[in-house]
Design a protein around this motif. Structure first.
Motif, PDB file in Angstrom:
ATOM      1  N   SER A  77       0.639  -1.296   0.135  1.00  0.00           N
ATOM      2  CA  SER A  77      -0.503   0.047   0.149  1.00  0.00           C
ATOM      3  C   SER A  77       0.620   1.236  -0.368  1.00  0.00           C
ATOM      4  N   ARG A  78       2.166   0.627   0.087  1.00  0.00           N
ATOM      5  CA  ARG A  78       3.114   2.713   0.591  1.00  0.00           C
ATOM      6  C   ARG A  78       4.189   1.714  -0.148  1.00  0.00           C
ATOM      7  N   TYR A  79       4.678   2.874  -0.618  1.00  0.00           N
ATOM      8  CA  TYR A  79       6.387   3.205  -1.209  1.00  0.00           C
ATOM      9  C   TYR A  79       7.102   4.364  -0.717  1.00  0.00           C
ATOM     10  N   GLY A  80       8.407   4.306  -0.514  1.00  0.00           N
ATOM     11  CA  GLY A  80       8.348   5.725   0.812  1.00  0.00           C
ATOM     12  C   GLY A  80       9.836   6.162  -0.454  1.00  0.00           C
ATOM     13  N   PRO A  81       9.659   7.452  -0.047  1.00  0.00           N
ATOM     14  CA  PRO A  81      10.908   8.928  -0.955  1.00  0.00           C
ATOM     15  C   PRO A  81      11.351   8.304  -1.658  1.00  0.00           C
ATOM     16  N   GLU A  82      12.480   7.069  -0.338  1.00  0.00           N
ATOM     17  CA  GLU A  82      13.954   7.136  -0.860  1.00  0.00           C
ATOM     18  C   GLU A  82      13.735   5.777  -2.049  1.00  0.00           C
ATOM     19  N   ASP A  83      12.688   5.628  -2.525  1.00  0.00           N
ATOM     20  CA  ASP A  83      12.819   3.891  -2.453  1.00  0.00           C
ATOM     21  C   ASP A  83      13.046   4.863  -4.502  1.00  0.00           C
ATOM     22  N   GLY A  84      12.299   6.028  -4.260  1.00  0.00           N
ATOM     23  CA  GLY A  84      12.960   6.224  -6.273  1.00  0.00           C
ATOM     24  C   GLY A  84      11.105   5.753  -7.409  1.00  0.00           C
ATOM     25  N   PHE A  85      10.377   5.496  -6.445  1.00  0.00           N
ATOM     26  CA  PHE A  85       9.251   5.014  -7.739  1.00  0.00           C
ATOM     27  C   PHE A  85       8.613   6.402  -7.953  1.00  0.00           C
ATOM     28  N   ASP A  86       9.010   8.036  -7.380  1.00  0.00           N
ATOM     29  CA  ASP A  86       7.875   7.950  -7.480  1.00  0.00           C
ATOM     30  C   ASP A  86       7.325   8.807  -8.710  1.00  0.00           C
TER      31      ASP A  86
END
Ligand code: HEM
Ligand code: CU
Lengths: 214, 117, 674
Positions: free
Chosen positions: C470-479
């Motif tokens: 349900s979530r990904y972090g800002p650090e994952d580079g998926f935005d």
């Protein structure tokens, strides 16, 4: 693309043949829709029982950690089940005799065989009820372990099929008795017979694979 | 049982639509009864290594007899055979593969039959 | 065929004049108003209702999709909680597969197949109505879960033991297991009905190898349903027993093997994906020749590869389980079979391209959707072949790469084909075409939105973004790509709004007379449905068409001249039937909907209180007896005295005491036997 020949249209138009009475149209195969329906359904049911039987075979020895009681196979009463299997097998014979008698328009005999078939089926079901209760008394409930869940589900499903068959047979008997179903509809009895025999062959497999093969 | 079948078949060449006579069916039922008796005998006597294969063969033969004669498949249209046998073969093949995969293939170092048998 | 030379007396049937008969209650009689729809047994009305209901669920499934995309628009989305997210993505998948694409295919199958084979209806009209209503109630039942404690949350494939009571304590999974069971009954009933119809009710001369490809693909699909549904039936029963009656099938603490569910589900599941795609393959096999003005390239090859896909589809299911601990032998075997199944699929694609090659292409809206199926499905098929390489799949599985794959095949493939079918057959069903320019807007918005939504998912997946989180972090580079994807999803929404506007505008225009009434054969079609007026008259054909060729209608219009050059010899609209006869039709019935209503009651009772189940069972039994006592055709409705209650028999009366039936065998010889 020249010359659209108007004159030829009536020749070319569809409809050289008339609709005959729709309900009595010949079919492409010459077979009735009902009978193809039943055979397709039985083909489908092969996969239903295929799934159930293979599930049972995969799970039959899983009793889990120490606490969980016997497997169904530990409790089998082969002589008893042999007798009830035999009863079901013979009900296939009486079923076939019901079909041949209605085909010969021998309605009384047909009624007799229909009832006999239903009665033999009922004996089989009674045997299953007895078997289930005695297993239960010996400590094998539906939830006891994986093996017991699988056993009761498989044989229970077969039992439901037999019971449905009995209901259909009795209904047929009532219809024949009431005169609503005459020799011209012998195929209805034959189709119900197909279902009945199928339930029998499923039991042939269950009896061998579940009960007899150690 | 082949002989019964064969002679009955001849007797009914004309209207092969409807299989055997009543007597023929009773003979078939007798054969089925005998085969069942043989099956049950494996429970009382030890057939050794032959037990499982012979039970399977008997099962298939009984199955075949009921389908061919009681259910008329032998005398009926091929359309019925196609739809039914397709389902039957699919069921056998697919579940054989599933069973094999779950029993033998899951453990690469060999069959962990202890969990199943 | 025992066909009479002189015209038999045509019996007038205004459905309004049917009256009480053998059944327990009076039969429904109204030919107008809502009753004409709810109690109908007409395959065309049933087909349209399948379509309408499926489009409603499409709307709802789309809302779910947009909620997912809203949640993932930015890192650490806050639109949904994790629990809600699980429920939404589970129901999105379940809805789209079982309540949208399957019933849309059923809509076309019901409406078109009897027309393409020259039949007046399906083999069992009441069973057809039953299938529809069971599906309707199944869908409602499934979605009742939203109001009764939350939707199912175990994914559309519902892996046990994750879906057992321990990990999914709410009632949601019960609704899933029982709801799909109900939907499965609907599909099974429909499948058998269509199989019998296609095997038995083709027009004289239409041998199996003269059947339109759409009808062929529907036949293959119905066989897949026939054999695949029982497997999921069993899987769902085991799950229900575990959840409701404390059975132990998936109880790991008792020593259960979680792979059992996966095997059973995917043995159903892979044939299911072909159930979803083959109808659309059939649709484009109709539209591409019509709009390329060339015969289908390799008719028999397309048919055979369709059937081959149907068979091979049974031998690949474990490619969904490569990382489940299947063992090396299993992985290798299923990897190989999966690679092979791409072959017949590729054959079809090549055939479609060859059909268009050198053709006189007409880019109408249905043609544009068809071409986009060919191209978008190919992309999805290629990523499928990538998954078949097990080591590669180990990287891809459970990532957005998989999500990209199955949306390219399902949206880019199945759905695009279904839209092509809607635009193509709309004039046949309703008498007018959908607007061309809005249709093009619809198409381009959909195509652009679709690629924007699902294209970047390939990248996200390979970057390692897991599906169902349900979530990904800002650090994952998926935005960045997630934002693009979400915008794409809203473009799809706009496209669908355009579609809705198009429908409404075309309809209003038709009413007002600004949108023209279409003739029988507006596209210069090839198959029998174009040989009757638009919209289809209630009784379909005035006369039994006699078929001598594949694409028979086309050959009635175009013949080679002395130099072998194809010439138009007749105008389709001129030679089409006039729709002016009034033959006898199957009568409407209450029982299908009553019987169908019993099923959700039974299921509800299994979750809440067995008394409700009891009531449902009583209703079920009553409906069954009411049904079987009621003749398929009302004998009072004016008939030739054959008013005996012989079920839904539309075949010959095999009313022969000893079965040796001369007349029947004559019939069998003269009718096309395959
Ligand atoms: C060229 C033929 C195809 C091949 C070789 C293929 C191969 C695969 C493989 C190997 C997977 C498993 C990937 C994984 O989970 O790791 C997969 C997933 C999937 N495929 Fe295909 N596929 C093909 C066509 C289709 C078609 C035609 C459809 C549907 C219309 C389809 C629908 C799906 C779906 C829904 C999944 C994901 C299931 C899930 O995990 O939820 N595929 N495919
Ligand atoms: Cu697959």
């Amino acid at each position: 693309m020249t010359d659209v020949a108007e004159s030829s249209t009536s020749e070319l138009a569809y409809g050289r043949t008339e609709w005959d009475d729709y309900h009595h149209l010949p079919t492409n195969t010459g077979l009735t829709n009902e009978k193809i329906t039943m055979w397709s359904f039985l083909g489908s049911d092969c996969l239903l029982f295929g799934s159930l039987i293979s599930t049972y075979l995969l799970l039959r020895n899983r009793v889990g950690p120490a606490t969980s009681g016997p497997t169904a196979a530990d409790l089998f009463d082969i002589p008893f089940t042999s007798v009830s299997s035999f009863v079901l097998l013979m009900s296939s014979l009486t079923m076939v005799l019901a079909v041949t008698s209605i085909q010969r328009a021998e309605m009384e005999r047909c009624k007799l065989w229909l009832l006999t078939t239903a009665a033999l089926g009922a004996i089989f079901i009674a045997g299953q009820v007895y078997e289930f209760t005695s297993f239960y008394r010996e400590g094998l409930g539906f939830t006891t372990n994986i093996s017991s869940s699988a056993f009761y589900t498989l044989t229970g499903f077969h039992g439901v099929h037999v019971s449905l068959g009995i209901v259909m047979l009795v209904t047929m008997w009532a219809l024949v008795s009431g005169g609503q179903l005459g020799p011209e509809r012998a195929e209805t009895i034959e189709i119900i017979g197909l279902y009945w025999h199928f339930v029998d062959i499923v039991w042939i497999v269950i009896f061998a694979v579940v009960y007899l093969i150690p | 049982m082949e002989t019964v079948a064969a002679s009955e078949e001849e007797a009914h060449e004309e209207h092969h639509d409807h299989g055997l006579s009543d007597v023929g069916y009773i003979k078939i039922a007798l054969i089925l009864g005998v085969l069942t008796a043989v099956e049950v005998a494996t429970y009382f006597w030890d057939f050794g290594i032959l037990e499982v294969p012979s039970l399977l063969i008997l099962m298939v033969v009984k199955f075949q007899i009921v389908v061919s004669y009681f259910m008329h498949l032998k005398f009926d249209s091929k359309v019925f055979t196609y739809v039914f046998v397709t389902g039957l073969i699919l069921a056998c093949a697919v579940f054989a593969a599933m069973g094999t995969s779950m029993v033998f293939w899951q453990n690469p170092s060999g069959c962990d039959l202890s969990a199943f048998c | 065929m025992a066909l009479t030379e002189e015209r038999p007396e045509i019996l007038e049937l205004e459905s309004g004049d049917t009256s009480a008969s053998t059944g327990a209650f009076a039969r429904p009689t109204n030919a107008t108003g809502w009753r004409a729809w709810v109690f109908t047994v007409d395959h065309k009305k049933i087909g349209i209702m399948y379509g309408v209901v499926a489009m409603f669920w499409f709307l709802w499934g789309g809302v779910e999709a947009l909620l997912i995309r809203a949640q993932l628009f930015t890192p650490n989305g806050t639109v949904l909680t994790a629990e809600q997210y699980n429920q939404i993505f589970t129901m999105h998948g379940t809805t789209m597969v079982f309540l949208v694409i399957m019933p849309l295919a059923a809509a076309f199958a019901n409406y078109i197949v009897p027309l393409q084979i020259g039949a007046r209806d399906v083999a069992f009209p009441r069973m057809n109505a039953l299938g529809l209503w069971v599906f309707v109630f199944g869908g409602i039942f499934l979605n009742l879960s939203w109001f009764l404690g939350g939707g199912p949350d175990g994914g559309w494939f519902a892996y046990a033991p994750n879906t057992g009571v321990t990990f999914s304590p709410g009632a949601g999974m019960d609704f899933y297991a029982l709801g799909l069971q109900i939907a499965g009954i609907a599909s099974l009933v429909g499948a058998i009905n269509l199989i019998v119809t296609i095997i038995n009710m083709r027009a004289p001369g239409m041998t199996m190898l003269r059947m339109p490809v759409f009808t062929w693909m529907i036949l293959v699909v119905q066989f897949l349903l026939l054999f695949a549904l029982p497997v999921i039936t069993v899987a769902l029963i085991l799950l229900s027993f575990d959840r409701t009656f404390d059975a132990n099938f998936f109880n790991v603490s008792m020593g259960a093997d979680p792979l059992l569910w996966q095997h059973l589900f995917w043995i159903f599941g892979h044939p299911e994906v072909y159930i979803l795609i083959l109808p659309s393959f059939g649709i484009v096999s109709e539209t591409l020749p019509v709009f390329s003005r060339k015969p289908l390239f390799g008719y028999s090859v397309i048919v055979i590869s369709g059937a081959a896909i149907g068979f091979m589809g049974w031998g690949v299911w474990a490619h969904h389980m490569f990382v489940s601990g299947l063992g090396p032998v299993g992985v290798a075997a299923f990897s190989a079979t999966t690679m092979f199944i791409a072959v017949p699929t590729g054959v079809k694609i090549l055939n479609w391209i060859a059909t268009m090659w050198g053709g006189n292409l007409k880019f109408t809206v249905p043609m544009m959707f068809s071409v986009s199926l060919v191209s978008m499905f190919t992309i999805g098929g290629l990523s499928g072949v990538m998954h078949s390489v097990a080591p590669a799949d180990t990287q891809q599985t459970d990532t957005y790469f998989i999500v990209a794959h199955f949306h390219y095949v399902l949206f880019g493939g199945a759905l695009m084909g279904l839209f092509a079918g809607m635009y193509y057959w709309w004039p046949k069903a309703f008498g007018y075409k959908l607007g061309e320019s809005l249709g093009k807007w619809h198409f381009w918005l959909l195509l652009a939105g679709f690629n924007m939504t699902f294209g970047p998912m390939h990248i996200l997946g390979l970057q390692g973004m897991a599906r169902r989180h349900s979530r990904y972090g800002p650090e994952d580079g998926f935005d960045f790509w997630n934002a693009v994807v979400s915008i794409g999803a809203f473009i799809i929404l706009i496209g669908m709004i355009v579609f809705a506007v198009n429908i409404v505008r075309s309809w209003l225009g038709y009413k007002a007379g600004t949108v023209p009434q279409e003739p029988a054969d507006p596209w210069d079609g090839r198959t029998l449905e174009w040989a009757i007026p638009s919209p289809t008259p209630e009784h379909n054909f005035d006369y039994v068409p006699v078929v001598t060729d594949v694409d028979d209608f086309w050959h009635k219009k175009y013949q080679p001249d002395a130099n072998g050059k194809l010439r138009k010899i007749a105008d389709g609209n001129a030679i089409a039937q006039k729709g002016d006869q009034h033959p006898h039709l199957p009568s409407p019935s209450y029982w299908p909907i009553v019987l169908a209503a019993a099923l959700p009651l039974i299921a509800l009772g299994l979750i809440y209180n067995l008394w409700i189940t009891g009531i449902g069972l009583v209703l079920l039994l009553g409906a069954m007896y009411g049904w079987s006592l009621e003749p398929a055709t009302d004998p009072d409705a004016g008939h030739d005295g054959h008013g005996d209650d012989h079920g839904d028999d539309h075949g010959p009366d095999n009313h022969d005491p000893d079965g040796s039936n001369e007349a029947e065998s004559v019939t069998a010889e003269e009718a096309p036997v395959d």
